[in-house]
Design an enzyme around this catalytic site. Structure first.
Site, PDB file in Angstrom:
ATOM      1  N   GLY A  14       0.823  -1.210   0.000  1.00 42.07           N
ATOM      2  CA  GLY A  14       0.000   0.000   0.000  1.00 42.07           C
ATOM      3  C   GLY A  14       0.851   1.250   0.000  1.00 42.07           C
ATOM      4  O   GLY A  14       0.491   2.270   0.591  1.00 42.07           O
ATOM      5  N   ALA A  15       1.987   1.197  -0.694  1.00 44.85           N
ATOM      6  CA  ALA A  15       2.945   2.301  -0.657  1.00 44.85           C
ATOM      7  C   ALA A  15       2.427   3.562  -1.340  1.00 44.85           C
ATOM      8  O   ALA A  15       2.973   4.652  -1.121  1.00 44.85           O
ATOM      9  CB  ALA A  15       4.264   1.877  -1.300  1.00 44.85           C
ATOM     10  N   ASP A  65      -2.176  -8.193  -5.658  1.00 46.07           N
ATOM     11  CA  ASP A  65      -3.381  -8.251  -4.840  1.00 46.07           C
ATOM     12  C   ASP A  65      -2.981  -8.905  -3.528  1.00 46.07           C
ATOM     13  O   ASP A  65      -2.752 -10.118  -3.468  1.00 46.07           O
ATOM     14  CB  ASP A  65      -4.455  -9.077  -5.555  1.00 46.07           C
ATOM     15  CG  ASP A  65      -5.703  -9.280  -4.701  1.00 46.07           C
ATOM     16  OD1 ASP A  65      -5.746  -8.797  -3.555  1.00 46.07           O
ATOM     17  OD2 ASP A  65      -6.636  -9.945  -5.188  1.00 46.07           O
ATOM     18  N   ASN A  92       1.028  -2.495   5.227  1.00 44.65           N
ATOM     19  CA  ASN A  92       0.252  -1.271   5.390  1.00 44.65           C
ATOM     20  C   ASN A  92      -1.052  -1.268   4.590  1.00 44.65           C
ATOM     21  O   ASN A  92      -1.997  -0.572   4.950  1.00 44.65           O
ATOM     22  CB  ASN A  92       1.128  -0.078   4.956  1.00 44.65           C
ATOM     23  CG  ASN A  92       0.346   1.196   4.802  1.00 44.65           C
ATOM     24  OD1 ASN A  92      -0.160   1.755   5.764  1.00 44.65           O
ATOM     25  ND2 ASN A  92       0.233   1.684   3.569  1.00 44.65           N
ATOM     26  N   TYR A 158     -13.870  -3.294  10.274  1.00 45.92           N
ATOM     27  CA  TYR A 158     -12.486  -2.829  10.392  1.00 45.92           C
ATOM     28  C   TYR A 158     -11.853  -3.345  11.675  1.00 45.92           C
ATOM     29  O   TYR A 158     -10.747  -3.889  11.677  1.00 45.92           O
ATOM     30  CB  TYR A 158     -12.488  -1.312  10.351  1.00 45.92           C
ATOM     31  CG  TYR A 158     -11.137  -0.646  10.264  1.00 45.92           C
ATOM     32  CD1 TYR A 158     -10.196  -1.026   9.309  1.00 45.92           C
ATOM     33  CD2 TYR A 158     -10.814   0.414  11.108  1.00 45.92           C
ATOM     34  CE1 TYR A 158      -8.972  -0.380   9.209  1.00 45.92           C
ATOM     35  CE2 TYR A 158      -9.603   1.071  11.022  1.00 45.92           C
ATOM     36  CZ  TYR A 158      -8.679   0.665  10.071  1.00 45.92           C
ATOM     37  OH  TYR A 158      -7.479   1.309   9.986  1.00 45.92           O
ATOM     38  N   ALA A 160     -12.815  -5.889  13.504  1.00 48.26           N
ATOM     39  CA  ALA A 160     -12.689  -7.347  13.461  1.00 48.26           C
ATOM     40  C   ALA A 160     -11.437  -7.768  12.700  1.00 48.26           C
ATOM     41  O   ALA A 160     -10.695  -8.657  13.135  1.00 48.26           O
ATOM     42  CB  ALA A 160     -13.933  -7.960  12.825  1.00 48.26           C
ATOM     43  N   LYS A 162      -8.681  -5.946  12.120  1.00 44.73           N
ATOM     44  CA  LYS A 162      -7.461  -5.515  12.796  1.00 44.73           C
ATOM     45  C   LYS A 162      -7.211  -6.296  14.087  1.00 44.73           C
ATOM     46  O   LYS A 162      -6.061  -6.554  14.456  1.00 44.73           O
ATOM     47  CB  LYS A 162      -7.523  -4.017  13.082  1.00 44.73           C
ATOM     48  CG  LYS A 162      -7.459  -3.141  11.842  1.00 44.73           C
ATOM     49  CD  LYS A 162      -6.150  -3.314  11.077  1.00 44.73           C
ATOM     50  CE  LYS A 162      -5.988  -2.304   9.956  1.00 44.73           C
ATOM     51  NZ  LYS A 162      -4.741  -2.483   9.186  1.00 44.73           N
TER      52      LYS A 162
END
Length: 253
Positions: A14-15, A65, A92, A158, A160, A162
Site C-alpha cells: 500500500g505504498a 493483490d 500497510n 475494520y 474485526a 485488525k
C-alpha cells in the site's frame, strides 16, 4: 544516535496510500532500498519511485493483490529478482469500504477486512520470513489502528479485521523470535495526511478534545515510529502494539 537503515531493503505494501507514501520515503531517507507495492495506482507508484530514486536509493514498483496468496508469492519473486532479500516488511495495505452498523454491514465487507488485514499478513509472513530465518534477522511490521481498542459504532468490520491481525502478530512474534526477527504493530490515531493538507481538513475539534495531546498526529509521526521499529535501535522490542495517537488510546498492563 540516528536511525540508519543503510544496506537494508524494505517492502511497503500500500505504498501509494496516504500513509504508505510517507513511510516509504522515510525509510529511504534512513538509507533503505524500497520495494513499493501498489494495487491499482500505477501513476502514483511511478511518482514515488522517482522521489526515492532522487534520494539516491534503489527502488522498484510491484503490483499485487495482497488478499491473494499466489499474487503475494509472485510479488516476492519479483522483488527478490530485482532487489534481493527483503530485511523489512511493512504491511500497510488495507481494503477501503463504507462503514455502517453491524446490522447493515455486508458480509463481503467483513471478508475484505479479514483478507486484507489477517490474510495479507499471513501471506507476507510465508513469503518473506523464511529468508529472514535463514539470515537470522528481520523486521515484520504491521499497521494496525487505534480503532481496535475503541470499538466504536460502525467500526465492526475494520475492528474485526485488525483485531484478528493483532492475534497473528502476537503469535508470530513468539514463533520467530528465536531467529532474532521482531514482529510489531504500529497503531495510528486519526492521522493528518497530504489529503487533509490539500483540502484544509487538518483540524477536528471534537476529536482533538478527547486526545491528551489535544491534536491529531501527522503522517510523518507515524512513519517515524515505523522507521524506529525497522532499525537496530528496536532490536529488543517484539510483540508490541504501539499506539501513535497522542494518548487517545492507552494499552493497559
Amino acid at each position: 544516535m540516528q536511525i540508519d537503515l543503510s544496506g537494508k531493503t524494505a517492502l511497503v505494501t500500500g505504498a501509494t496510500g496516504e500513509l504508505g507514501r510517507v513511510m516509504a520515503l522515510t525509510l529511504a531517507r534512513c538509507g533503505a532500498d524500497l520495494a513499493l507495492h501498489y494495487n491499482s495506482n500505477a501513476a502514483k507508484a511511478q511518482e514515488l519511485l522517482a522521489a526515492i530514486g532522487a534520494l539516491g536509493r534503489r527502488a522498484v514498483t510491484v503490483q499485487a493483490d495482497i488478499t491473494d496468496g499466489n499474487s503475494v508469492a509472485e510479488l516476492k519473486r519479483s522483488v527478490s529478482e530485482q532487489l534481493g532479500t527483503v530485511d523489512i516488511v511493512v504491511a500497510n495495505a488495507v481494503v477501503q469500504y463504507e462503514w455502517t452498523s453491524v446490522l447493515n454491514q455486508s458480509a463481503d465487507d467483513y471478508r475484505s477486512q479479514f483478507e486484507s488485514c489477517v490474510m495479507q499478513s499471513v501471506y507476507l509472513a510465508k513469503a518473506f520470513i523464511p529468508e529472514m530465518i535463514a539470515k537470522r534477522g528481520g523486521r515484520f511490521i504491521g499497521i494496525n489502528t487505534e480503532c481496535a481498542m475503541q470499538n466504536f459504532p460502525n467500526q465492526s468490520a475494520y475492528v474485526a479485521g485488525k483485531r484478528g491481525m493483532d492475534g497473528v502478530y502476537r503469535v508470530l512474534a513468539k514463533e520467530v523470535g528465536e531467529h532474532q526477527i521482531t514482529v510489531n504493530q504500529v497503531a495510528p490515531g486519526w492521522t493528518i495526511s497530504e489529503r487533509d493538507r490539500v483540502n484544509g481538513t487538518e483540524r477536528s475539534e471534537d476529536y482533538e478534545r478527547g486526545v491528551p495531546l489535544k491534536r491529531r498526529g501527522t503522517d510523518q509521526e507515524i512513519a517515524n515510529v515505523v522507521a524506529f521499529l525497522a532499525s537496530d535501535l528496536a532490536s529488543f522490542i517484539t510483540g508490541a502494539y504501539v499506539p501513535v495517537s497522542g494518548g487517545n488510546v492507552m494499552p493497559a498492563i
